[in-house]
Design an enzyme around this catalytic site. Structure first.
Site: not given
Length: 284
Positions: A186, A191
């Site tokens: 991912d 993030h």
């Protein structure tokens, strides 16, 4: 959204080979092996007698960012990952190859101004056809209410008991946890990139929800399975708050009617980050 297009979306089977390196990298992204002398934990990060943490089933054979396909008309920018579950018939192999088959199993309409829930199920099997189990992701489509109900909605898990927990465990996350975990499939810049995180309303990059989920999984394997990952066969939880890398996650559990119920909190902010958790543990 275009309801007919969404419900008619066909997913091709996805073959996902993975090596011991991938299994080890996944565990390291969850903060495993912070005590280099804990030989019971070593089996998650060392090729000898390697075990896959069961929550890895959630990331194998990922279908990609399909919700952003223009013809579906989903307001994907406002979409949130609401719940996650896995239910395994057998332990996840430490390496090899799996086949993932996807289908949308239901829509639960909350109303035009309240959004809708979409349920996506993944069936995992070995290449010889033997079933491994199922993984269900629930997405909260905040901008797509008024679509009508369809199919089957998962039963909502009850709230955790109001009494004192039967036990708890705290696991710190690494400041670089999100940067390691994103290598398991991912790469969302939310993030990793502080600027992207600020534009999304966060003071800094946040941990992946599935990483928080995996930390809770690791906690339950430690506390209730004597570090034997093959014994945790099912787990379900609702995402409630983000976690910032470097925070400590406290997972509490209750044994109710022979069923494990759990909840996870950020220790530093005293906020619930996973709620309505249910886990299935098999005997040694």
């Amino acid at each position: 959204m275009n309801r007919d297009k969404v419900l008619g979306r066909v997913f091709a089977d996805i073959r996902a080979p993975y090596a011991p390196r991938d299994t080890i990298l996944y565990a390291l992204g969850l903060g495993a092996m912070q005590d280099p002398m804990n030989t019971r934990e070593l089996r998650w990060v060392y090729e000898k007698d390697l075990q896959a943490l069961p929550s890895m089933a959630c990331v194998l054979a990922h279908p990609g960012h399909w919700v952003a396909e223009p013809e579906l008309g989903i307001d994907w920018v406002r979409l949130l990952h609401a719940e996650q579950s896995f239910d395994l018939d057998r332990p996840l192999p430490a390496h090899g190859a799996v086949i993932g088959s996807y289908r949308i199993t239901g829509l639960a309409d909350k109303g035009p101004s309240k959004g809708a829930l979409l349920y996506l199920q993944k069936s995992l099997r070995l290449e010889n056809g033997d079933a491994i189990g199922t993984v269900t992701s629930t997405y909260f489509m905040r901008g797509d209410g008024g679509c009508g109900n369809w199919g089957e909605a998962d039963r909502e898990s009850p709230a955790v008991p109001s009494r004192a927990a039967d036990g708890s465990i705290e696991l710190p996350t690494l400041p670089v946890a999100a940067l390691i975990y994103r290598l398991s499939g991912d790469p969302n810049p939310l993030h990793a990139d502080p600027e992207v995180a600020r534009k999304a309303g966060f003071e800094r990059p946040i941990l992946h929800g599935l990483c928080t989920y995996g930390v809770a999984c690791q906690s339950l394997v430690r506390a209730l399975c004597d570090f034997d990952a093959s014994r945790l066969r099912g787990m379900r939880a609702r995402f409630t708050r983000p976690v910032f890398p470097g925070e400590t996650i406290r997972t509490q559990w209750w044994i109710e009617d022979r069923q494990v119920r759990f909840q996870s909190r950020s220790v530093e902010r005293d906020e619930v980050v996973l709620d309505r958790g249910v886990a299935r543990v098999v005997p040694a």
